[in-house]
Design a protein around this motif. Structure first.
Motif, short mmCIF file in Angstrom:
data_model
loop_
_atom_site.label_atom_id
_atom_site.label_comp_id
_atom_site.label_asym_id
_atom_site.label_seq_id
_atom_site.Cartn_x
_atom_site.Cartn_y
_atom_site.Cartn_z
N VAL A 56 0.85 -1.20 0.00
CA VAL A 56 0.00 0.00 0.00
C VAL A 56 0.88 1.23 0.00
N MET A 57 0.73 2.04 -1.04
CA MET A 57 1.52 3.28 -1.08
C MET A 57 0.58 4.49 -1.02
N GLY A 58 0.95 5.59 -1.67
CA GLY A 58 0.29 6.86 -1.38
C GLY A 58 -1.11 7.06 -1.94
N PHE A 59 -1.41 6.42 -3.05
CA PHE A 59 -2.77 6.58 -3.56
C PHE A 59 -3.66 5.58 -2.85
N SER A 60 -4.07 5.94 -1.65
CA SER A 60 -4.78 5.04 -0.74
C SER A 60 -5.40 5.90 0.37
N GLU A 61 -6.13 5.25 1.24
CA GLU A 61 -6.72 5.99 2.37
C GLU A 61 -5.82 5.96 3.59
N ARG A 62 -5.15 4.85 3.76
CA ARG A 62 -4.28 4.69 4.91
C ARG A 62 -3.05 3.92 4.47
N MET A 63 -1.91 4.17 5.10
CA MET A 63 -0.71 3.40 4.78
C MET A 63 0.19 3.30 5.99
N LEU A 64 0.95 2.22 6.02
CA LEU A 64 1.92 1.99 7.09
C LEU A 64 3.30 2.46 6.61
N VAL A 65 4.00 3.18 7.46
CA VAL A 65 5.35 3.61 7.06
C VAL A 65 6.30 3.54 8.24
N PRO A 66 7.60 3.37 7.97
CA PRO A 66 8.58 3.42 9.05
C PRO A 66 8.56 4.80 9.70
N ALA A 67 8.66 4.84 11.00
CA ALA A 67 8.59 6.11 11.72
C ALA A 67 9.63 7.10 11.25
N CYS A 68 10.79 6.60 10.81
CA CYS A 68 11.86 7.51 10.41
C CYS A 68 11.54 8.26 9.13
N CYS A 69 10.48 7.85 8.41
CA CYS A 69 10.10 8.53 7.16
C CYS A 69 9.11 9.66 7.38
N VAL A 70 8.74 9.89 8.62
CA VAL A 70 7.62 10.77 8.91
C VAL A 70 8.13 12.13 9.40
N VAL A 71 7.71 13.20 8.74
CA VAL A 71 8.16 14.55 9.09
C VAL A 71 6.93 15.41 9.41
N PRO A 72 6.80 15.86 10.65
CA PRO A 72 5.65 16.70 11.01
C PRO A 72 5.66 18.04 10.28
N TYR A 73 4.48 18.58 10.06
CA TYR A 73 4.38 19.94 9.51
C TYR A 73 3.19 20.62 10.14
N GLU A 74 3.13 21.92 9.98
CA GLU A 74 1.96 22.68 10.36
C GLU A 74 1.97 23.99 9.60
N GLY A 75 0.81 24.66 9.56
CA GLY A 75 0.75 25.97 8.93
C GLY A 75 0.65 25.94 7.42
N LEU A 76 0.33 24.78 6.86
CA LEU A 76 0.18 24.64 5.42
C LEU A 76 -1.05 23.78 5.13
N SER A 77 -1.68 23.99 3.99
CA SER A 77 -2.72 23.06 3.57
C SER A 77 -2.07 21.72 3.21
N ALA A 78 -2.85 20.66 3.29
CA ALA A 78 -2.31 19.34 2.95
C ALA A 78 -1.86 19.30 1.49
N GLU A 79 -2.59 20.02 0.63
CA GLU A 79 -2.22 20.03 -0.80
C GLU A 79 -0.81 20.58 -0.96
N VAL A 80 -0.56 21.74 -0.36
CA VAL A 80 0.76 22.36 -0.50
C VAL A 80 1.81 21.53 0.24
N ALA A 81 1.45 21.00 1.39
CA ALA A 81 2.42 20.18 2.13
C ALA A 81 2.87 18.98 1.31
N SER A 82 1.97 18.44 0.48
CA SER A 82 2.35 17.26 -0.31
C SER A 82 3.44 17.60 -1.33
N LEU A 83 3.69 18.88 -1.55
CA LEU A 83 4.78 19.29 -2.44
C LEU A 83 6.15 19.14 -1.77
N ALA A 84 6.18 18.86 -0.48
CA ALA A 84 7.46 18.77 0.21
C ALA A 84 8.36 17.73 -0.46
N GLU A 85 7.77 16.61 -0.87
CA GLU A 85 8.60 15.55 -1.46
C GLU A 85 9.26 16.03 -2.76
#
Lengths: 328, 328, 328, 328
Positions: A106-135
């Protein structure tokens, strides 16, 4: 997805709770990348895809200390391990044991996905659409960093896709006196965005070899179009210049050029490759500050049920598409 | 000289006194460079040659302030102009108006020659033979500087000619934890000198592609053999590695490699080219300090009347020749 | 000029024609620098001054090859010699034999002046007023280069004089995500220009030690105010941060700070000093491109006969003065 | 230990098994550092100490994946967290949330100790005594890296302690043409080791200000003696030179120098501080290769029961002590 160009949404099983070191993320938005397009034409089996993800942590596995349920997060496709000799020597950018979620069922085009904790970067102050541009913005960042622009350099940027467009403000912030964005004239909206972001725009529909007025004019050339462009793009470099590219060839990937000429002009060729993924906090700050204007980059939004339509649009409407994101 | 492989000493006219900005140098020693060998096989007309010169200033033209008759000097083939935009911006290393003596009717294999004052670098405390190594050592220096070694890097050095051999101590001084010098087994004496200078030596007579134990083992690969070696030498690079080369191809100079693989391994290709010539004071200090052991590099000395014999030896005796110098 | 604060225009003798290696320049414009103010308060004998010069070449001495009568030029106060070991090693920025015109009997506040040819940099496409900013802009450039900003860094800039103001666009081009310009509230117009150039502005009239909200917030601090500010400005640096300063103290120049704290925070202190002068072609391009908006920097223009009035204004009207230039 | 200069071995409680993310290490060897000496003179309460540890993993807590019982390991005092914005931006060297074992109730002078898994670095191919040098060698490495030596630079190294001595081969590998080690003549054995490692040795028992022959002679000065030395050590720097120091002052730590002179000579002052600890794999390779000759650095070995005697020796026998290690 599966080649040739088939898409299907499926119900997939996820564990009741994340295993140690993993987190369950509810996907808010996942962007479509050029890599997705080529994968969709080549995949032999059904494959999951999507890797430009913004979401929210729903569950946390054992031994994950630095994250909390409910945090908004973006995902690194692969991270550094923190333990290998390269990491311990401070070269996390070269980590060769980078854990990630690429290739999981299961990757990103899904409702839920499991990922290693080390891949997770918190954000705030942005819409999810714009935040998805981080990658993809992190990819732009790696490319610009690899290029190592000096103050006052002139830069040619070939191929006006989202990676290149987000690189424009980074280049202007990295010393470029001038950024010339070169693309096919059919990429109307992309060239328009390039101009709005501060680049000069040159439409080139034929071979670069014929555009003599561009030759030997740039300390840096950045290529985000297929690598087949690289040999002729070398002509654009001034003495001592340096070409950085990212991406893969449409065919075999083989390139040929004159190493004598390359020598006598003291050139350099550098590959950018954002694995492990880094620089997410840096680009999130730049998205927040508007230095990278996220809203200008996103041209279309779809819902997850319309993923196939979104993919079609990306492939077929070069005139109007810049970046397409899919909301789960 | 003239192709194919003809040599002749001639009486040439020089002006009674040097014009403004020039000096007359009595040649003491001139070294034979690999470039001389290939030129001697290709030259269509009679040409002068020789560019690794140590001598003494005999006369000084008007407006030359910083030099004096009687000074021992070595010669830069081309220097920076000091006036162009690149020089004024501090990038004298990229000067594109570099004045020099290349192509003049009288070059280094001669008794006296006229050169622009800006090409003249005083020295002392060295024999003329060793001082004549300043020019090729400057080439080694540019190559090592272009490669930008980091502390602890492993380096493979392909092609054990004098440029490579003099690069060994510079590499060890520039951070290399290990230098592996790779050459044909018939280069007996050169490999022996490489070992004495601190390199590990590996004889490779077949294709590098078959030497799997060397693959992916080096942060840096330096190639001083013909550029045809470059594509297979890329195999030796670790992830994020960088290949620097100097020199020209035996044939067309065209090279081909897989740009996808180059991308996924985040590699770099860098050309070294020592024009304008720089770093002479730096290498003269290193020759004086014995960091570059000049006497070990010079394997044979000839007199000017025996230039043809010296050239023959360079071409034919790969087993014993390292560096040949000719005394005027 | 002579201390305390006396000014006089005098008829001075110049040779009929320039000696070898020199040129005669007709001065069009010369800017007033902060250094001129402090010199005018200290000079014990009558001294000539003025070093931010734009003019036109009127005569050329023997052996000057690369210049022509009638060329518009700006002047480097001191240049690199091109011959010393540092120059020959490519480090022209450290040249310790830099020839110049500082201390000559006729300097920039004059109608004509003799200068070494190596100090002369041609320009075109700019007004003489704006071109005269090349000298202080080169100082800004050296400061920004010394600071070595990385992409995404936050920068505090203390003291909003012309050097600092011209540094703002260079900092934003060099990677700064944010530039915070800190100055006394009485510097109204300067802070206004800082804001227009893209900086955030903070007025600080008391000690920096009390402005806790600014502490530990910046990867870089640049100080162009008197060096007495340096110790308290260190408080603004984040861990691993770096302070670059330019200029001299109002008193003895002695500064004191806690080296233990400096150690535990892994800080750096770097001096910028633009001697030899470099980067004129680079800043001339940036003035032409409007990246450094010259017209915004120049607040007042005077004629040469009004030099004393111009000096008074610079000293007394901190509220309105940014940069004053004097036209000959 | 407790001030003034009291030592005591005690039975301390450790948990039956390590908590999540921690490992239990059996200590083989722990080196005595200069920091330990000053701490022993200042500590007000009983404190544990010792941080240059080589040992073996005896037990592993839950969720520790990359380590195994029985591995030989050395310990970083503090590591990078891997999760903060600085780490995610690739600047793990500036991590401000570094977890470590400093200040825990059981430190290195013990039989067993608990440490965070991220502080543990496996090694092999070295004796435990030499492996325990990884920690101070990492400090030397950070200092040399902070100094950023260029090829051909002359380096003065003030204070011939173990950090400085291990820096000598790193400096010679980093470009230094010459390393001059300066110390008091009573440090007989240390100066002898400095010489054996390739440095020139100068004994200075009086003020540096009087040693004019050393002034302005070095591109780099490295100070490992108390920071009080820093101001006079600035005199040794050539124009554009840079002083790097590590360590703390004997008194208040305040230093004073002339910022005008610092400006006109374009100097830099840089603090090295190895927190988080990095570069252990790099220095372990260098210890294995003999580039850093560990056996030459270790002058004395004691057993844990003789810790007090070992501390006395370190404090009192400046003539013969280089590095003292204590075997548990």
């Amino acid at each position: 997805m599966r080649a040739p160009w088939q898409f299907e949404l499926r119900q997939m099983a996820l564990p009741d709770s994340p295993p140690a070191g993993e987190v369950l993320v509810r996907v808010d938005v996942c962007g479509i990348c050029g890599t997705d397009l080529s994968a969709a034409m080549k995949a032999k089996e059904w494959e999951s895809f999507g890797h430009e993800v913004a979401g929210v942590i729903e569950q946390i596995g054992p031994s994950v200390q630095h994250l909390a349920v409910g945090r908004k997060v973006v995902l690194e496709t692969s991270s550094f391990c923190g333990h290998c000799a390269l990491c311990r020597n401070g070269r996390v950018d070269l980590c060769n044991k980078a854990p990630g979620f690429w290739g999981r069922p299961v990757m990103g085009f899904s409702e839920r996905m499991l990922v290693p904790a080390c891949c997770v970067v918190p954000y705030e102050g942005l819409s999810a659409e714009v935040a998805s541009l981080a990658e993809p913005a992190g990819v732009s960042y790696d490319m610009v960093k690899t290029a190592a622009i000096a103050l006052g350099d002139r830069v040619a940027l070939i191929g006006p896709g989202p990676i290149a467009l987000m690189a424009i403000p980074l280049l202007l912030r990295s010393g470029a006196r001038q950024v010339v964005c070169i693309g096919h004239s059919h990429s109307g909206r992309r060239l328009e965005v390039a101009r709005a972001l501060g680049a000069e725009v040159v439409a080139v529909d034929g071979p670069l070899a014929e555009r003599k007025e561009l030759h030997r004019q740039f300390e840096h050339v950045l290529v985000t179009s297929p690598v087949d462009t690289v040999p002729s793009a070398l002509d654009l470099l001034a003495y001592g210049g340096e070409l950085t590219y990212i991406g893969i060839g449409t065919g075999s990937g083989m390139i040929s050029f004159d190493a004598n000429d390359f020598h006598f002009r003291k050139l350099q060729l550098r590959a950018s490759f954002a694995s492990p993924a880094l620089y997410f906090p840096a680009v999130l700050e730049m998205l927040k500050a508007g230095i990278i204007p996220g809203e200008r980059i996103i041209s279309h939004q779809f819902g997850l049920p319309d993923l196939a339509a979104a993919m079609h649009l990306c492939r077929d409407d070069k005139e109007h598409v810049v970046k397409v994101v899919v909301k789960s």
